[in-house]
Write an enzyme that holds these catalytic residues in place. Sequence first.
Site, PDB file in Angstrom:
ATOM      1  N   GLU A 133       0.915  -1.563   0.142  1.00 31.93           N
ATOM      2  CA  GLU A 133      -0.063   0.346  -0.031  1.00 31.93           C
ATOM      3  C   GLU A 133       0.886   1.258   0.085  1.00 31.93           C
ATOM      4  O   GLU A 133       1.865   0.805   0.142  1.00 31.93           O
ATOM      5  CB  GLU A 133      -1.247   0.414   1.139  1.00 31.93           C
ATOM      6  CG  GLU A 133      -2.104  -1.462   1.261  1.00 31.93           C
ATOM      7  CD  GLU A 133      -3.579  -1.012   2.744  1.00 31.93           C
ATOM      8  OE1 GLU A 133      -4.541  -1.521   2.127  1.00 31.93           O
ATOM      9  OE2 GLU A 133      -2.251  -0.615   3.481  1.00 31.93           O
ATOM     10  N   HIS A 254      -9.609  10.833   4.533  1.00 26.19           N
ATOM     11  CA  HIS A 254      -9.380   9.815   3.767  1.00 26.19           C
ATOM     12  C   HIS A 254     -10.310  11.238   2.727  1.00 26.19           C
ATOM     13  O   HIS A 254     -11.003  11.191   2.054  1.00 26.19           O
ATOM     14  CB  HIS A 254     -10.618   8.553   3.784  1.00 26.19           C
ATOM     15  CG  HIS A 254     -10.157   7.698   2.382  1.00 26.19           C
ATOM     16  ND1 HIS A 254     -10.125   7.866   1.241  1.00 26.19           N
ATOM     17  CD2 HIS A 254      -8.627   6.762   2.301  1.00 26.19           C
ATOM     18  CE1 HIS A 254      -9.577   7.108   0.411  1.00 26.19           C
ATOM     19  NE2 HIS A 254      -9.538   6.149   0.933  1.00 26.19           N
ATOM     20  N   ARG A 307      -2.671  10.391   0.169  1.00 29.51           N
ATOM     21  CA  ARG A 307      -3.553  10.969   1.016  1.00 29.51           C
ATOM     22  C   ARG A 307      -4.151  12.425   1.079  1.00 29.51           C
ATOM     23  O   ARG A 307      -4.549  13.404   0.940  1.00 29.51           O
ATOM     24  CB  ARG A 307      -3.959   9.793   1.919  1.00 29.51           C
ATOM     25  CG  ARG A 307      -4.419   9.313   1.191  1.00 29.51           C
ATOM     26  CD  ARG A 307      -5.159   7.867   2.585  1.00 29.51           C
ATOM     27  NE  ARG A 307      -5.625   6.956   2.192  1.00 29.51           N
ATOM     28  CZ  ARG A 307      -6.084   5.650   3.193  1.00 29.51           C
ATOM     29  NH1 ARG A 307      -5.730   5.735   4.386  1.00 29.51           N
ATOM     30  NH2 ARG A 307      -5.720   4.308   2.909  1.00 29.51           N
ATOM     31  N   HIS A 368     -11.020  10.083   8.732  1.00 29.33           N
ATOM     32  CA  HIS A 368     -10.778   8.779   8.466  1.00 29.33           C
ATOM     33  C   HIS A 368      -9.579   7.811   9.887  1.00 29.33           C
ATOM     34  O   HIS A 368     -10.523   7.240  10.065  1.00 29.33           O
ATOM     35  CB  HIS A 368     -10.258   8.664   7.050  1.00 29.33           C
ATOM     36  CG  HIS A 368      -9.802   7.103   7.342  1.00 29.33           C
ATOM     37  ND1 HIS A 368     -10.783   6.127   6.868  1.00 29.33           N
ATOM     38  CD2 HIS A 368      -8.471   6.537   6.543  1.00 29.33           C
ATOM     39  CE1 HIS A 368      -9.981   4.991   6.659  1.00 29.33           C
ATOM     40  NE2 HIS A 368      -9.488   5.145   6.616  1.00 29.33           N
ATOM     41  N   ARG A 403      -0.199   8.359  10.326  1.00 31.70           N
ATOM     42  CA  ARG A 403      -0.664   7.188  10.188  1.00 31.70           C
ATOM     43  C   ARG A 403       0.206   6.659   8.791  1.00 31.70           C
ATOM     44  O   ARG A 403      -0.306   6.703   7.805  1.00 31.70           O
ATOM     45  CB  ARG A 403      -1.495   6.418  10.467  1.00 31.70           C
ATOM     46  CG  ARG A 403      -1.582   4.921  10.505  1.00 31.70           C
ATOM     47  CD  ARG A 403      -3.284   4.308  10.791  1.00 31.70           C
ATOM     48  NE  ARG A 403      -3.719   5.111   9.725  1.00 31.70           N
ATOM     49  CZ  ARG A 403      -4.785   4.063   8.976  1.00 31.70           C
ATOM     50  NH1 ARG A 403      -5.376   2.952   8.777  1.00 31.70           N
ATOM     51  NH2 ARG A 403      -5.697   4.875   8.017  1.00 31.70           N
TER      52      ARG A 403
HETATM   53  C1  FAD Z   1     -13.827   2.034   6.622  1.00 25.26           C
HETATM   54  C2  FAD Z   1     -12.428   2.288   7.377  1.00 25.26           C
HETATM   55  C3  FAD Z   1     -11.033   1.365   6.724  1.00 25.26           C
HETATM   56  C4  FAD Z   1      -9.887   0.756   7.737  1.00 25.26           C
HETATM   57  N1  FAD Z   1      -8.882   0.075   7.159  1.00 25.26           N
HETATM   58  C5  FAD Z   1      -7.973  -0.100   7.840  1.00 25.26           C
HETATM   59  C6  FAD Z   1      -7.128  -1.156   7.129  1.00 25.26           C
HETATM   60  O1  FAD Z   1      -6.872  -1.900   6.431  1.00 25.26           O
HETATM   61  N2  FAD Z   1      -6.206  -1.330   7.719  1.00 25.26           N
HETATM   62  C7  FAD Z   1      -5.489  -0.343   9.029  1.00 25.26           C
HETATM   63  O2  FAD Z   1      -5.098  -0.714   9.811  1.00 25.26           O
HETATM   64  N3  FAD Z   1      -6.293   0.033  10.082  1.00 25.26           N
HETATM   65  C8  FAD Z   1      -7.761   0.953   9.135  1.00 25.26           C
HETATM   66  N4  FAD Z   1      -8.644   1.306   9.584  1.00 25.26           N
HETATM   67  C9  FAD Z   1      -8.506   2.010  10.720  1.00 25.26           C
HETATM   68  C10 FAD Z   1      -8.855   0.441  12.125  1.00 25.26           C
HETATM   69  O3  FAD Z   1      -9.586   0.013  11.801  1.00 25.26           O
HETATM   70  C11 FAD Z   1      -9.030   1.088  13.128  1.00 25.26           C
HETATM   71  O4  FAD Z   1      -7.662   1.795  13.922  1.00 25.26           O
HETATM   72  C12 FAD Z   1      -8.990  -0.375  13.998  1.00 25.26           C
HETATM   73  O5  FAD Z   1      -9.802  -0.866  13.903  1.00 25.26           O
HETATM   74  C13 FAD Z   1      -9.116   0.319  15.745  1.00 25.26           C
HETATM   75  O6  FAD Z   1      -9.658  -0.439  16.349  1.00 25.26           O
HETATM   76  P1  FAD Z   1      -9.626  -0.086  18.211  1.00 25.26           P
HETATM   77  O7  FAD Z   1     -10.129  -2.027  19.156  1.00 25.26           O
HETATM   78  O8  FAD Z   1      -9.016   0.537  18.663  1.00 25.26           O
HETATM   79  O9  FAD Z   1     -10.749   0.181  18.002  1.00 25.26           O
HETATM   80  P2  FAD Z   1     -12.742   0.240  17.646  1.00 25.26           P
HETATM   81  O10 FAD Z   1     -12.294  -0.916  16.960  1.00 25.26           O
HETATM   82  O11 FAD Z   1     -12.971   1.502  17.032  1.00 25.26           O
HETATM   83  O12 FAD Z   1     -13.240  -0.192  18.459  1.00 25.26           O
HETATM   84  C14 FAD Z   1     -13.778   0.743  19.988  1.00 25.26           C
HETATM   85  C15 FAD Z   1     -14.746  -0.115  21.075  1.00 25.26           C
HETATM   86  O13 FAD Z   1     -15.274   0.872  21.779  1.00 25.26           O
HETATM   87  C16 FAD Z   1     -16.187   0.641  21.633  1.00 25.26           C
HETATM   88  N5  FAD Z   1     -16.812   2.379  22.243  1.00 25.26           N
HETATM   89  C17 FAD Z   1     -16.381   3.165  22.577  1.00 25.26           C
HETATM   90  N6  FAD Z   1     -16.688   3.772  23.025  1.00 25.26           N
HETATM   91  C18 FAD Z   1     -17.809   3.374  24.799  1.00 25.26           C
HETATM   92  C19 FAD Z   1     -18.135   4.225  25.549  1.00 25.26           C
HETATM   93  N7  FAD Z   1     -18.633   5.397  25.791  1.00 25.26           N
HETATM   94  N8  FAD Z   1     -18.273   2.959  25.933  1.00 25.26           N
HETATM   95  C20 FAD Z   1     -18.356   1.306  25.936  1.00 25.26           C
HETATM   96  N9  FAD Z   1     -17.706   1.291  24.781  1.00 25.26           N
HETATM   97  C21 FAD Z   1     -17.233   1.764  23.907  1.00 25.26           C
HETATM   98  C22 FAD Z   1     -16.745   0.501  20.442  1.00 25.26           C
HETATM   99  O14 FAD Z   1     -18.434   0.319  20.944  1.00 25.26           O
HETATM  100  C23 FAD Z   1     -15.849  -0.214  20.196  1.00 25.26           C
HETATM  101  O15 FAD Z   1     -16.545  -2.163  20.767  1.00 25.26           O
HETATM  102  C24 FAD Z   1     -10.297   1.398   8.856  1.00 25.26           C
HETATM  103  C25 FAD Z   1     -10.749   1.998   9.147  1.00 25.26           C
HETATM  104  C26 FAD Z   1     -11.902   2.807   8.744  1.00 25.26           C
HETATM  105  C27 FAD Z   1     -13.297   3.040   9.752  1.00 25.26           C
END
Ligand code: FAD
Length: 566
Positions: A133, A254, A307, A368, A403
Site C-alpha cells: 500500500e 481520506h 492521501r 478517517h 499514519r
Molecule cells: C472504513 C475503514 C477502513 C480501515 N481500513 C484499515 C486497514 O485496512 N488497516 C488498518 O490497519 N486500519 C484500518 N482502519 C483503521 C482501523 O480499523 C482502526 O484504527 C482500528 O480498527 C481501531 O481498533 P480499536 O480496537 O482501537 O477500536 P474499534 O475497533 O473502533 O473499537 C472501539 C470499541 O469501543 C467501543 N466504545 C466506544 N465508546 C465506548 C464507550 N463510551 N463505552 C463502551 N464502549 C465504547 C466501541 O463500541 C467499539 O467496540 C480503517 C478504518 C475504517 C473506518
Amino acid sequence: MPTTAVRRVPRRLTAPAPGWTTRADVVVIGSGIAGLTAALRLREQVDKVLVVTKDQLAAGSTQWAQGGIAAALGPGDTPAEHELDTLVAGAGACDLDAVRVLVTEGPEAVHELIALGARFDLGLDGELSLTREGGHHRDRIAHAGGDATGAEIQRALIAAVQQAPEIEVIEHALAVDLLLAADGGVAGVTLHVMGEGQRDGVGAVHCRAVVLASGGMGQVFSQTTNPAVSTGDGLALALRAGATLRDLEFVQFHPTVMYLGPDSVGQQPLISEAVRGEGAFLVDGPPEDGGRRIMAGVHELGDLAPRDVVAKAITRRMHETGRPHMWLDARHLGADFWERRFPTILVTTRSHGVDPVRDLIPVAPACHYASGGVRTDLWGRCDVPGLYATGEVACSGVHGANRLASNSLLEGLVFSRRIATVLPGELRPWATPAPDHRVPGLVAGRARAELQETMTARAGVLRSAAGLAEAEAALERLAADEDGVGQAAWETTNLLTVSAALVAAARAREETRGSHWREDHPDRDDVRWSGHVDVTLGPRDGDGVNVAFVATAPTDLPTEPAGGAR
Ligand SMILES: Cc1cc2nc3c(=O)[nH]c(=O)nc-3n(C[C@H](O)[C@H](O)[C@H](O)COP(=O)(O)OP(=O)(O)OC[C@H]3O[C@@H](n4cnc5c(N)ncnc54)[C@H](O)[C@@H]3O)c2cc1C
C-alpha cells in the site's frame, strides 16, 4: 502556550447516581481489535476481566478495515525497513522507540492472531499473501477475504472471547466516567447499560485497572468513514480523569469518500484508493461540460499523490467553487471491469443511486483516522495510575503526523499484548472511590449537527488561525446549550470536549506537517515545531484545556534502523 477559548468543558458528565454496582479486577472498555486482544491475554493472569462495549461486540472500526494489517512477514523484509517507512510517513513526529516496538513485535503478534483463528488470504504456495500500500516499500500487508480483513479479525476475536468463560462481556454498556480514588488513580468506572433486570441504567463497576480501547473520534466531523460508535468517548473520559492527550491535531482525512448529500452525516462509504490506481481521476465537473482535472499539475503522481495531498487539493477546489463535493470519473473502466475488480464498491454506489459505469461519483474528503490520542508510554500506561490505553484511542507515538497505511490494526495488537505483560504485576489495591467534587456538565444532543459542521468547515482538512478561532467561538456557544441526560447528550458532550482539545492543538501548531495543514503557515518548521502538542484539562471549572509543547528531535531524518540496513 495559550489556554483555549473554549472554557465550558465539562469536568464530568451529568448522570444519575449509580443504581447498581459490581466488581472486576480489570475493566476493558471497547471490543475492537485492541480491547478483545487485551481481554484475551489478561484473562490468563487476573481473576476477573470485564469487557464493556457501547453497542454490539462488532460495532467498532475494526470490522470495517479493508486493506489489511502491516508487518514484516515476507521474504527479505525486515522490521528495520518497516520502521523507516513508518518514520517517513509520520513526518518527523513519531516516537522512535514506539515505532521499534511496533515493527519488531508486529510479526509475532500477527502470527498469534492467526493461531487464534483469524484466516488470512494465502498464496498458491500456502504462504501468507502479502500486498503493498501507499508508503510501503515492500509487500507487507496481510489481508483476509480480499478487502474484508477487519471483519475476519473481529470474527476470530469474538469467537475466542465467546469460548473464554473467564471473560464477562456487557454489551450496550456505555462507559460514562472513571471513578477515582483519593490518590487520583483508578477505582472504577460508571456505566450506562441498556439492559434488563439488575443491570439496567447507570451503575458502578469497582475495579483495580481500566484498559481503554474505545477507538476513534471520527464522528467529531460531519462525514467520516468511522462507524456511529466513534464519538471519542474514551478521549474525553481520560481527559476528565487527568490524562494527557497528545498529537490530536493529526487527523487523517481520506480523499475519496462518497458524498451522499448535505444532510448525510456520520459514516459514509469509502471509495478505495485502488479505484484511482486503476485509472479513475478527480474532476471539478463533468469533462464533457468543461470540468477540469483537479490533480493535473498539483503533484508528480497526479491522482495517485499521497492521501493528504489529494485531500488538500479537493478541499481547495471545493472552497474555490463553493461546491460541497468534487467527482471521481471512473466511467471508462467499463461495466465488466467494475463488476470484476470492485464488486463491493459497485453495489454500494448503485445502492445510493450512482452507477459509476455511467455516472460521475460525488466524493469529498472525510475524517478517517485519529493519529493522536491518550498519551501512553511503551507499555500502554497513561498519566492516571491504573489507566492503560491501546488502539486508536491511544497515542503510543507510532503514527506521528500521519499514519502509515495498515499500521493501526497492528498498533492495537502489539500494545494490547504489552499491556497484558505489565498490568497484572501492577494491579492497584482495591480502593474506594473518593467523593467526586468535579462540576458535572452536559451539552444537548441537538448541538451535534452544528458541532460537526463547524469542525468540518473550520478544523477539517484546511485550517487557519482565523477559522480555528471561529470554531472555538462556535464550540463555546454550543457548550452553553444544556439539556436532558442520556446517550445523545453524553456523546455530544464528549464530541465537544474532543473538539475543544483538537482545535486548541491545531491552533497551537503554527506549521504544516503530515495531515495537519495550516493555510497561514504552509511550511513544515522543524526549528519551532519538532515535538508534540499535549492537551490537559485546566485545574478549575471554567478553565478549558491547557496546551503544552514538548520538543523532540525529528524522527524522519536518516536514523540507524533497528537490526540491519534498508
Ligand atoms: C472504513 C475503514 C477502513 C480501515 N481500513 C484499515 C486497514 O485496512 N488497516 C488498518 O490497519 N486500519 C484500518 N482502519 C483503521 C482501523 O480499523 C482502526 O484504527 C482500528 O480498527 C481501531 O481498533 P480499536 O480496537 O482501537 O477500536 P474499534 O475497533 O473502533 O473499537 C472501539 C470499541 O469501543 C467501543 N466504545 C466506544 N465508546 C465506548 C464507550 N463510551 N463505552 C463502551 N464502549 C465504547 C466501541 O463500541 C467499539 O467496540 C480503517 C478504518 C475504517 C473506518
